[in-house]
Design a protein around this motif. Sequence first.
Motif, PDB file in Angstrom:
ATOM      1  N   UNK A 226       0.815  -1.211   0.000  1.00 56.13           N
ATOM      2  CA  UNK A 226       0.000   0.000   0.000  1.00 56.13           C
ATOM      3  C   UNK A 226       0.846   1.258   0.000  1.00 56.13           C
ATOM      4  N   UNK A 227       1.959   1.232   0.750  1.00 58.59           N
ATOM      5  CA  UNK A 227       2.848   2.394   0.767  1.00 58.59           C
ATOM      6  C   UNK A 227       3.415   2.669  -0.624  1.00 58.59           C
ATOM      7  N   UNK A 228       3.797   1.615  -1.327  1.00 57.35           N
ATOM      8  CA  UNK A 228       4.324   1.797  -2.685  1.00 57.35           C
ATOM      9  C   UNK A 228       3.251   2.320  -3.629  1.00 57.35           C
ATOM     10  N   UNK A 229       1.991   1.890  -3.423  1.00 55.69           N
ATOM     11  CA  UNK A 229       0.891   2.390  -4.256  1.00 55.69           C
ATOM     12  C   UNK A 229       0.693   3.885  -4.033  1.00 55.69           C
ATOM     13  N   UNK A 230       0.774   4.341  -2.771  1.00 51.97           N
ATOM     14  CA  UNK A 230       0.635   5.768  -2.488  1.00 51.97           C
ATOM     15  C   UNK A 230       1.765   6.567  -3.129  1.00 51.97           C
ATOM     16  N   UNK A 231       2.956   6.000  -3.133  1.00 53.29           N
ATOM     17  CA  UNK A 231       4.064   6.681  -3.797  1.00 53.29           C
ATOM     18  C   UNK A 231       3.821   6.762  -5.306  1.00 53.29           C
ATOM     19  N   UNK A 232       3.277   5.697  -5.887  1.00 55.62           N
ATOM     20  CA  UNK A 232       2.929   5.722  -7.305  1.00 55.62           C
ATOM     21  C   UNK A 232       1.900   6.818  -7.595  1.00 55.62           C
ATOM     22  N   UNK A 233       0.888   6.959  -6.724  1.00 51.96           N
ATOM     23  CA  UNK A 233      -0.115   8.010  -6.915  1.00 51.96           C
ATOM     24  C   UNK A 233       0.518   9.394  -6.818  1.00 51.96           C
ATOM     25  N   UNK A 234       1.479   9.553  -5.898  1.00 48.20           N
ATOM     26  CA  UNK A 234       2.161  10.843  -5.772  1.00 48.20           C
ATOM     27  C   UNK A 234       2.941  11.174  -7.044  1.00 48.20           C
TER      28      UNK A 234
END
Length: 440
Positions: free
Chosen positions: A113-121
């Motif tokens: 999930x943390x990596x997904x949030x970074x992708x969204x950023x």
Amino acid sequence: MENQPEIVMQMLDYWNQGLAIAKSWALSPAAWSQFGLLVCAFLIALWLSKRLRPLLTKWLTPDAESQSILAKARRFVLQFVPLLLPLLAFALTGLGENITRSLFGSGAVIAFGKRVFLFLAVRILVKEVVKDGFMQLLGRYLLIPLAAIYALGLLGPVMVKLDETIIPLGNLSFSLLFLVRFVVVGGVIFWLGRWSNTQSTTFIKNQSEMRPAMRELALKASEIAIFGVAFLLLMNIMGISLTSLAVLGGAIGVGLGFGLQKIASNFISGVILLLEGQATVGDYVELDGGEAGTIVKMTARAAILETFDGRWIVVPNEDFITTRVVNYSDSGSANRYEAPFSVSYDTDINQVPEIIENAVSKLDFVLDDPDGPDCELRGFGDSGIDFAVEFWVNGIDDGKNKFTPKVLFAVWNALKENGIEIPYPHRVVEFKGQVPRLEE
């Protein structure tokens, strides 16, 4: 399946690994707790962003008229406000990951999930924040795909594969990973260089106490210095020895000696013009070939003249050095013009100079220094006696349409008031022999 290509077998292997991970997550209490922490982190980040974003926007928005360094810095930071939500979620998820790893000894779900949030950023950064065309292109086709691969947890294997793929180039060779790093780092460095060049250009142009030629020279010098430092920094970061560029430097030298000598000549001529100040932006010049106009821009290769009718003429800098150039605006000096006219042969020409000089001297734009209006006899024409009145003005009579028409109006009115006739062409026809008669 044994006869399938290797890439297909690898994709199937990744698929099976993903299914196994998904099953382990679905059946693991630790995975469900991580998923719950992930949802909580997102909700808290959403609540915080709704509270903080209006405050940050208000604090970072300067007055529209303010152009100070602080105001520019605030505007620069303001464009990153859309990243608030994904970055808060990323930070809170990272905190949750530390908690789950300390309690359960694992944190694969929340790390995903943390990596997904970074992708969204990264996606918001490319779509909404970055306005530069090159950086958008770089982000769309390189940065976003890399962020997606990282979110899927495949960045390590992909990096290894890229590093193992070697591209031979003569005696040199490099990996695809090196190429990707070079493009990313080079794009960022030269984007920062261009931003720095824009800021320095604005600062130098605002220095009104500097001569225009010195401002242009400072602009060119700062541009060369900024991008030169950017190039050296890129070479140092990528670990490229400058001695390895000796062959490239030699090729460039040969190119300058043959095909690029005109470009080099124009560049050096531009530097000489800026140093000597013989012609700079704002000057009205007339070239040896007859072209005339105001210099509106000087580049490394050429100067751009704007004629009185709005056309632009691109003149190589070398022409200002090797040919005759008349500068009407140098040092802001006054300029002399003349307005020709004729009077009838029945006129007492001794009165004409005084009448015209008195009439022209009353015009508010005509100067008495360095000399007042001077009416001169120029010759005896076919239809009348030719005169011209010379006068001095501050500024340029571009296209002979600014001052000369007003002077000619004054000449016309003065001649009419004194009963002096302005001639028009006469023709005398002589017949030899008997004059023909018209039949009634």
